[in-house]
Design an enzyme around this catalytic site. Structure first.
Site, PDB file in Angstrom:
ATOM      1  N   GLY A 260       0.819  -1.210   0.000  1.00 37.48           N
ATOM      2  CA  GLY A 260       0.000   0.000   0.000  1.00 37.48           C
ATOM      3  C   GLY A 260       0.849   1.255   0.000  1.00 37.48           C
ATOM      4  N   CYS A 267       0.485   4.773  15.986  1.00 37.36           N
ATOM      5  CA  CYS A 267       1.519   3.966  16.675  1.00 37.36           C
ATOM      6  C   CYS A 267       2.774   3.701  15.855  1.00 37.36           C
ATOM      7  CB  CYS A 267       0.910   2.641  17.121  1.00 37.36           C
ATOM      8  SG  CYS A 267      -0.333   2.849  18.394  1.00 37.36           S
TER       9      CYS A 267
HETATM   10  N1  LIG Z   1      -4.291   4.211  19.613  1.00 40.12           N
HETATM   11  C1  LIG Z   1      -3.877   2.979  19.535  1.00 40.12           C
HETATM   12  O1  LIG Z   1      -4.290   2.210  18.684  1.00 40.12           O
HETATM   13  C2  LIG Z   1      -2.881   2.454  20.532  1.00 40.12           C
HETATM   14  C3  LIG Z   1      -2.655   1.078  20.614  1.00 40.12           C
HETATM   15  C4  LIG Z   1      -1.748   0.595  21.550  1.00 40.12           C
HETATM   16  C5  LIG Z   1      -1.057   1.483  22.359  1.00 40.12           C
HETATM   17  N2  LIG Z   1      -1.264   2.824  22.246  1.00 40.12           N
HETATM   18  C6  LIG Z   1      -0.551   3.719  23.155  1.00 40.12           C
HETATM   19  O2  LIG Z   1      -1.456   4.126  24.186  1.00 40.12           O
HETATM   20  C7  LIG Z   1      -1.164   5.468  24.586  1.00 40.12           C
HETATM   21  C8  LIG Z   1      -2.397   6.325  24.443  1.00 40.12           C
HETATM   22  O3  LIG Z   1      -2.752   6.391  23.088  1.00 40.12           O
HETATM   23  P1  LIG Z   1      -4.159   6.953  22.601  1.00 40.12           P
HETATM   24  O4  LIG Z   1      -4.232   6.703  21.148  1.00 40.12           O
HETATM   25  O5  LIG Z   1      -5.227   6.425  23.476  1.00 40.12           O
HETATM   26  O6  LIG Z   1      -3.950   8.519  22.897  1.00 40.12           O
HETATM   27  P2  LIG Z   1      -5.067   9.678  22.922  1.00 40.12           P
HETATM   28  O7  LIG Z   1      -4.358  10.907  22.540  1.00 40.12           O
HETATM   29  O8  LIG Z   1      -6.268   9.237  22.171  1.00 40.12           O
HETATM   30  O9  LIG Z   1      -5.488   9.757  24.465  1.00 40.12           O
HETATM   31  C9  LIG Z   1      -4.691  10.255  25.493  1.00 40.12           C
HETATM   32  C10 LIG Z   1      -5.583  10.973  26.485  1.00 40.12           C
HETATM   33  O10 LIG Z   1      -4.835  11.264  27.676  1.00 40.12           O
HETATM   34  C11 LIG Z   1      -5.322  12.498  28.207  1.00 40.12           C
HETATM   35  N3  LIG Z   1      -4.338  12.985  29.175  1.00 40.12           N
HETATM   36  C12 LIG Z   1      -3.094  13.447  28.984  1.00 40.12           C
HETATM   37  N4  LIG Z   1      -2.497  13.755  30.154  1.00 40.12           N
HETATM   38  C13 LIG Z   1      -3.385  13.488  31.125  1.00 40.12           C
HETATM   39  C14 LIG Z   1      -3.372  13.569  32.553  1.00 40.12           C
HETATM   40  N5  LIG Z   1      -2.279  13.985  33.220  1.00 40.12           N
HETATM   41  N6  LIG Z   1      -4.477  13.233  33.232  1.00 40.12           N
HETATM   42  C15 LIG Z   1      -5.579  12.803  32.582  1.00 40.12           C
HETATM   43  N7  LIG Z   1      -5.655  12.678  31.246  1.00 40.12           N
HETATM   44  C16 LIG Z   1      -4.567  13.015  30.517  1.00 40.12           C
HETATM   45  C17 LIG Z   1      -5.512  13.339  26.969  1.00 40.12           C
HETATM   46  O11 LIG Z   1      -6.383  14.421  27.223  1.00 40.12           O
HETATM   47  C18 LIG Z   1      -6.123  12.310  25.999  1.00 40.12           C
HETATM   48  O12 LIG Z   1      -7.521  12.297  26.061  1.00 40.12           O
HETATM   49  C19 LIG Z   1       0.011   5.907  23.737  1.00 40.12           C
HETATM   50  O13 LIG Z   1       1.207   5.676  24.414  1.00 40.12           O
HETATM   51  C20 LIG Z   1      -0.084   5.000  22.523  1.00 40.12           C
HETATM   52  O14 LIG Z   1       1.168   4.812  21.902  1.00 40.12           O
HETATM   53  C21 LIG Z   1      -2.169   3.318  21.372  1.00 40.12           C
END
Ligand SMILES: NC(=O)c1ccc[n+]([C@@H]2O[C@H](COP(=O)([O-])OP(=O)(O)OC[C@H]3O[C@@H](n4cnc5c(N)ncnc54)[C@H](O)[C@@H]3O)[C@@H](O)[C@H]2O)c1
Length: 439
Positions: A260, A267
């Site tokens: 693709g 991620c």
């Molecule tokens: N999105 C995915 O598919 C996925 C999959 C596996 C792992 N991850 C990992 O998980 C983690 C989160 O990813 P995501 O996609 O959910 O991020 P996201 O940006 O959707 O969510 C993060 C949230 O954390 C909140 N936040 C930040 N600081 C805060 C605090 N001190 N207190 C309370 N809330 C706070 C933000 O407002 C936000 O809503 C990352 O490290 C990412 O790499 C993501």
């Protein structure tokens, strides 16, 4: 158990909802007032199939709630998950851990009885130790392993299939440094034991590294097949058949072998880069992953040239219908989507863009602002367009009415960056059809 989920984004919300569905009592915390308001009013702030119902049921059953007030969640929790973002740090590509460390500091001040703090965010090796240090610094009276523990529990869910992945994972990985943490992690995931979900319990750094190794390996697989696609185009081979031919080998496996426009999403781009930087820092460079990062960046940019060539080498004054803006189907997530590289390059070459996405329009508006036209459906996007480009393989684009498409386009040109149609069929239908790695 009583669980506090700090960060209610894609991972925090899905994990929180699923843990509550297992029977745990979960409070999801976020700093974003608007997000929490919407959740308290029964509105799901992201697009994720099945999440609406899951949240609604568990809120009704009194097992799931939302707050902006950390102090309402932390003191009563048995387990506190940190699920905040860890984006790429501007300038050097290391993971930006400022949100994780800020959360750790805030949590530390509120701890009471023994609690386990678990990093669910994707964090580089050594972050768990740093979180432990922060808590000991803030609370010198607390002893790690006795009054609190810090564990690692990386998340492997895929957006678009997140609930299924959380509830029926291939494995659960947990990194612990003491018996107490070990027992709590097993208790949290006990509901998965009836499915005999393998649980890899290891030490903290190993667990942290497993997550990066997994993502880097998958990104490498994608990049490998993308390079095979380029070679296929030169020699007249078919990359889909190459993928099938190698993927049926049990040692290789057929998943993540779809050629693709290059991987994107929230991620792979940031995690591959962060792994490269961590490895360089520890003087054990990951040369393969370095190449993957570089090749993928180049590839996303090269897609715009492919589209330009399909349009006859000049996009000035041409209108391009773009179908699919999110980084993959079944999500509204636009983070590092290939469309963010491709569309600006097309605009720079003089094209007008008419875009459509089944779920990502609101997110797309935040990125593209008024540089593109936003259309109500695929056929609307095609109205008055000179050519069509498929960037994301949403189901809604898999069975388009091709006769109608031909009528709408000024020229019957389709660039299919996801190979969702077949060249023979498209030729039969009278299209000039360009796909990836197929004759
Ligand atoms: N999105 C995915 O598919 C996925 C999959 C596996 C792992 N991850 C990992 O998980 C983690 C989160 O990813 P995501 O996609 O959910 O991020 P996201 O940006 O959707 O969510 C993060 C949230 O954390 C909140 N936040 C930040 N600081 C805060 C605090 N001190 N207190 C309370 N809330 C706070 C933000 O407002 C936000 O809503 C990352 O490290 C990412 O790499 C993501």
């Amino acid at each position: 158990m009583r669980v506090a989920m700090i960060g209610t984004g894609y991972v925090g919300l899905v994990s929180g909802a699923c843990f509550s569905d297992f029977g745990h009592s979960v409070i999801c915390v976020d700093k974003d007032k608007d997000k929490i308001n919407r959740l308290q009013n029964g509105e799901i702030p992201i697009y994720e199939p099945g999440l609406n119902e899951l949240v609604e049921e568990n809120v009704k059953a009194d097992r799931l709630s939302f707050t902006t007030d950390l102090a309402a969640a932390v003191p009563n929790a048995d387990a506190i998950f940190i699920a905040v973002g860890t984006p790429s740090r501007r300038g050097d590509g290391f993971a930006d851990l400022s949100y994780v460390y800020a959360a750790a500091e805030e949590i530390a001040g509120l701890l009471q009885d023994y609690t386990i703090i678990v990093t669910k965010s994707t964090v580089p090796v050594g972050t768990g130790a740093e979180v432990e240090e922060i808590i000991t610094r803030e609370r010198p009276e607390f002893k790690a392993g006795v009054d609190f523990s810090v564990a690692s529990n990386p998340e492997f869910l895929r957006e678009g299939a997140a609930i299924e992945d959380f509830k029926r994972p291939d494995r659960v990985v947990a990194g612990v440094e003491d018996e107490k943490a070990h027992d709590v992690m097993r208790e949290l995931y006990r509901p998965l034991f009836i499915n005999e979900t393998p649980m890899v319990i290891t030490n903290r750094v190993t667990s942290e590294l497993i997550k990066y190794a997994a993502n880097a390996f998958l990104a490498t697989k994608i990049t490998f097949i993308n390079e095979m696609a380029d070679l296929c185009e030169k020699v007249g081979a078919n990359v889909q058949e190459v993928a099938k031919g190698i993927g049926l080998d049990g040692r290789i496996g057929g998943k993540f072998l779809h050629a693709g426009p290059g991987y994107g999403g929230s991620c792979f781009p940031k995690d591959t880069l962060a792994l490269v930087r961590t490895a360089q820092l520890h003087k054990a460079p990951t040369r393969i992953v370095e190449a993957v990062v570089e090749i993928n960046e180049r590839r996303k940019k090269a897609m715009a040239d492919r589209i330009k060539n399909a349009a006859g080498g000049n996009l000035k004054g041409k209108t391009v219908a773009v179908l699919g803006l999110t980084f993959k189907p079944n999500t509204d997530d636009m983070r590092d989507s290939p469309s963010l590289d491709i569309i600006p390059a097309l605009i720079k070459d003089g094209a007008e863009i008419r875009g459509h996405d089944p779920a990502g329009m609101d997110e797309a508006r935040k990125h593209f602002k008024d540089t593109i036209q936003y259309c109500d459906g695929p056929y609307h996007a095609l109205e008055g367009a000179d050519l069509a480009v498929i960037i994301t393989e949403w189901d809604a684009y898999r069975a388009l009415d091709l006769d109608r498409l031909k009528e709408l386009l000024s020229e019957p040109i389709i660039v299919d960056l996801r190979n969702i149609y077949t060249p023979d069929f498209m030729a039969e239908k009278g299209f000039k059809y360009y796909s990836i790695g197929r004759p």
